[in-house]
Write a protein that holds these residues in place. Structure first.
Motif, PDB file in Angstrom:
ATOM      1  N   TYR A 124       4.337   0.978 -18.519  1.00 43.12           N
ATOM      2  CA  TYR A 124       5.484   0.676 -17.665  1.00 43.12           C
ATOM      3  C   TYR A 124       6.224  -0.544 -18.191  1.00 43.12           C
ATOM      4  CZ  TYR A 124       3.253   3.806 -14.317  1.00 43.12           C
ATOM      5  OH  TYR A 124       2.680   4.900 -13.708  1.00 43.12           O
ATOM      6  N   LEU A 125       7.551  -0.503 -18.174  1.00 46.37           N
ATOM      7  CA  LEU A 125       8.330  -1.699 -18.482  1.00 46.37           C
ATOM      8  C   LEU A 125       8.264  -2.616 -17.261  1.00 46.37           C
ATOM      9  CD1 LEU A 125       9.584   0.471 -20.526  1.00 46.37           C
ATOM     10  CD2 LEU A 125      11.533  -1.081 -20.575  1.00 46.37           C
ATOM     11  N   ILE A 126       8.011  -3.887 -17.499  1.00 44.55           N
ATOM     12  CA  ILE A 126       7.778  -4.777 -16.370  1.00 44.55           C
ATOM     13  C   ILE A 126       9.059  -5.026 -15.574  1.00 44.55           C
ATOM     14  CG2 ILE A 126       5.802  -5.948 -17.381  1.00 44.55           C
ATOM     15  CD1 ILE A 126       7.699  -8.267 -18.103  1.00 44.55           C
ATOM     16  N   PRO A 127       8.953  -5.036 -14.235  1.00 43.82           N
ATOM     17  CA  PRO A 127      10.085  -5.395 -13.391  1.00 43.82           C
ATOM     18  C   PRO A 127      10.187  -6.908 -13.219  1.00 43.82           C
ATOM     19  CG  PRO A 127       8.274  -4.666 -12.026  1.00 43.82           C
ATOM     20  CD  PRO A 127       7.794  -4.575 -13.451  1.00 43.82           C
ATOM     21  N   THR A 128       9.120  -7.620 -13.593  1.00 46.90           N
ATOM     22  CA  THR A 128       9.059  -9.074 -13.477  1.00 46.90           C
ATOM     23  C   THR A 128       7.858  -9.573 -14.283  1.00 46.90           C
ATOM     24  OG1 THR A 128       8.393 -10.862 -11.979  1.00 46.90           O
ATOM     25  CG2 THR A 128       7.938  -8.637 -11.227  1.00 46.90           C
ATOM     26  N   ALA A 129       7.937 -10.817 -14.761  1.00 47.75           N
ATOM     27  CA  ALA A 129       6.827 -11.400 -15.520  1.00 47.75           C
ATOM     28  C   ALA A 129       5.601 -11.618 -14.647  1.00 47.75           C
ATOM     29  CB  ALA A 129       7.258 -12.726 -16.146  1.00 47.75           C
ATOM     30  N   GLU A 130       5.788 -11.562 -13.333  1.00 51.51           N
ATOM     31  CA  GLU A 130       4.665 -11.651 -12.408  1.00 51.51           C
ATOM     32  C   GLU A 130       3.546 -10.677 -12.798  1.00 51.51           C
ATOM     33  OE1 GLU A 130       5.937 -10.231  -8.612  1.00 51.51           O
ATOM     34  OE2 GLU A 130       3.932  -9.677  -7.966  1.00 51.51           O
ATOM     35  N   VAL A 131       3.924  -9.482 -13.257  1.00 49.01           N
ATOM     36  CA  VAL A 131       2.920  -8.446 -13.527  1.00 49.01           C
ATOM     37  C   VAL A 131       1.994  -8.845 -14.688  1.00 49.01           C
ATOM     38  CG1 VAL A 131       2.502  -6.013 -14.019  1.00 49.01           C
ATOM     39  CG2 VAL A 131       4.421  -6.674 -12.554  1.00 49.01           C
ATOM     40  N   PRO A 132       2.532  -9.078 -15.896  1.00 55.39           N
ATOM     41  CA  PRO A 132       1.608  -9.469 -16.974  1.00 55.39           C
ATOM     42  C   PRO A 132       0.967 -10.832 -16.737  1.00 55.39           C
ATOM     43  CG  PRO A 132       3.889  -9.590 -17.725  1.00 55.39           C
ATOM     44  CD  PRO A 132       3.903  -8.919 -16.388  1.00 55.39           C
TER      45      PRO A 132
ATOM     46  N   LEU B  72       5.605  -4.478 -21.738  1.00 54.51           N
ATOM     47  CA  LEU B  72       5.102  -3.190 -21.262  1.00 54.51           C
ATOM     48  C   LEU B  72       3.670  -3.411 -20.800  1.00 54.51           C
ATOM     49  CD1 LEU B  72       7.178  -2.211 -23.743  1.00 54.51           C
ATOM     50  CD2 LEU B  72       6.355  -0.006 -22.919  1.00 54.51           C
ATOM     51  N   VAL B  73       3.319  -2.797 -19.675  1.00 56.06           N
ATOM     52  CA  VAL B  73       1.969  -2.980 -19.133  1.00 56.06           C
ATOM     53  C   VAL B  73       1.348  -1.623 -18.818  1.00 56.06           C
ATOM     54  CG1 VAL B  73       2.408  -5.254 -18.142  1.00 56.06           C
ATOM     55  CG2 VAL B  73       2.841  -3.203 -16.764  1.00 56.06           C
TER      56      VAL B  73
END
Length: 423
Positions: free
Chosen positions: A229-237, A201-202
RNA sequence: GGAGAGGUGGCAGAGUGGUCUAUUGCGGCAGUCUUGAAAACUGUUGAAGGUUACACUUCCGGGGGUUCGAAUCCCUCCCUCUCCGCCA
């Protein structure tokens, strides 16, 4: 997002590149330049007035210290006058800045020179193909039937617990997931990527940083109570690890990898494409991310493509690599390669990886900078790719390797899975 | 959930209303010395906007307020840490 200074200096180029990715609102570019002109004018007015106020305030302090109350009072009156003129200017300035920013975040990234023209997936260019398509036995099954036959995945059970698109992996099906994740992570760390296990979550700032907000607002699951937000991809965190960081040149390149579950609402998609593992709301993926010197980012992009290609070759799946055309690229990308594997029973190509160079589009939002040789703060380039997304890989492994009474697994998985075949 | 402390430049850490444009240290860069390096010493070094270059303006977690003047005082929100409670 794009940098205003760059847009101003390259108006025609920016419009031409936007048209190349089939972005129609090129009027936005003119609006941005016009608003930035206004911004500069108002800023100058505001600065000049503020400068006078500062000077007077200093004088007032000195007059007060000398006990010249009368003169000080007169200066106070002058400052009061200046402040009445400053207030409306400041209000206009912040309104213009807000509008400017609202327009800027609506502009997608500019496609790189090598990106082919075109508007739809049919216009993508196939760069390479590899692997052999199998000859399936008579009565070959699609992966959803194989999953049932060998009790690997229960889609109906997922419906009961959560809803469609949330499959339950069972027994050897669950172990295959674990084996693939472990194999992919080991493959990436062996190539020099550092493994992370980030939050899934981010906060809003992170989602904005990589460009999911505001462009893909409706695509993410959102925990309203905590504004996460629940991440759509590990790219975000992963990419946000370095948000607001001033790096040293020697720290580059930064290479990160992570396994995470990924969550996508996929609002609006329906029909045949969502059958079985083809499109899910929750799926597993191993991601690679790099932050690099701008001069080397396209070299790195090719290196990442080779990395993912080797991984696919090791799984012995038939694949092809596409260079996406302007119209099919994601909002934030400057250049994207898609990897597809051939699903032999469905007889169609499934996307399993997307490797992109974002240049400074994300790092400008996130302020990921490094000091170059001359000591000047410079935006790094960010890149990422899937290495790999699991569900469609599983679909192909099951379908392409099915035999009489068992499913064979590729050699690298034997140790991780603890067997050479399912069934 | 309760109580308390805190958020300052790449990092650490001073600074409670006007003493230049935020003290100092570390790190970075340049130089002296050295065969070279280290150490020592000297100098230099925050970010953003703006300008040919200066000037000038903004920025001390976010937002708002008080004041001629705010890192400093007030309000509010966010976050972090410590202790207590609960708990995998």
């Amino acid at each position: 997002m794009l940098q205003v200074a760059f847009i101003r200096q390259n108006i025609d180029f920016v419009k031409e590149r936007l048209a190349h990715r089939n972005f129609r609102e090129t009027g936005l570019v003119d609006d941005i330049v016009r608003l930035d002109d206004q911004r500069k004018r108002l800023q100058l007015e505001s600065d000049t007035t503020q400068s006078k106020i500062n000077a007077f305030s200093k004088e007032i302090g000195q007059l007060m210290a000398k006990g010249q109350k009368q003169e000080a009072e007169e200066k106070k009156q002058e400052v009061a006058m200046l402040k009445t003129t400053l207030t409306p200017i400041a209000a206009q300035l912040s309104a213009v800045e807000e509008e400017l920013n609202a327009n800027l975040v609506r502009l997608p990234n500019l496609p790189a020179a090598a990106v082919p023209g075109g508007v739809s997936p049919e216009d993508n260019t196939t760069i390479r193909e590899g692997g052999d398509r199998p000859t399936l036995p008579k009565g070959a099954l699609a992966h959803w039937d194989l999953a049932k036959k060998y009790n690997l995945i229960d889609f109906e059970l997922g419906n009961k617990i959560t809803g469609s698109g949330f499959p339950v992996y069972i027994n050897k099906g669950a172990k295959l997931q674990r084996a693939l994740i472990q194999y992919f992570l080991d493959f990436n760390t062996a190539a020099g990527y550092t493994e992370y296990q980030p939050p899934i979550l981010v906060n809003e700032a992170s989602a904005r940083g990589t460009g999911q907000l505001p462009d893909k607002e409706g695509q993410m699951y959102y925990a309203a109570e905590d504004n996460l937000y629940l991440i759509p991809t590990a790219e975000v965190p992963l990419t946000n690890i370095y948000r607001d960081e001033m790096l040293k040149e020697t720290q580059l390149p930064i290479r990160m990898t992570a396994y995470t579950p990924c969550f996508r609402r996929e609002a609006g998609s329906y029909g045949k494409d969502v059958r079985g593992l083809n499109r899910l709301h929750q799926f597993d993926k191993v991601e690679v991310v790099q932050l690099v010197d701008p001069a080397k980012s396209y070299e790195v992009l090719e290196e990442m493509v080779l990395h993912v290609e080797k991984l696919l070759q090791s799984l012995d799946l038939p694949y092809r690599i596409l260079r996406l055309c302007g119209g099919d690229m994601g909002f934030t990308s400057a250049m994207t390669y898609d990897f597809e594997v051939f699903s032999a029973a469905q007889e169609k190509w499934l996307e399993v990886s997307s490797v992109s160079n974002f240049e400074t589009f994300q790092t400008n939002r996130m302020k990921i900078r490094f000091k170059d040789a001359s000591g000047k703060p410079t935006l790094a380039h960010s890149l990422n790719g899937s290495s790999l997304a699991l569900p469609r890989i599983v679909a192909c492994l099951l379908e392409n390797n099915q035999a009489e009474g068992f499913i064979a697994l590729p050699q690298p998985l034997h140790a991780y899975f603890g067997a050479e075949r399912i069934g």
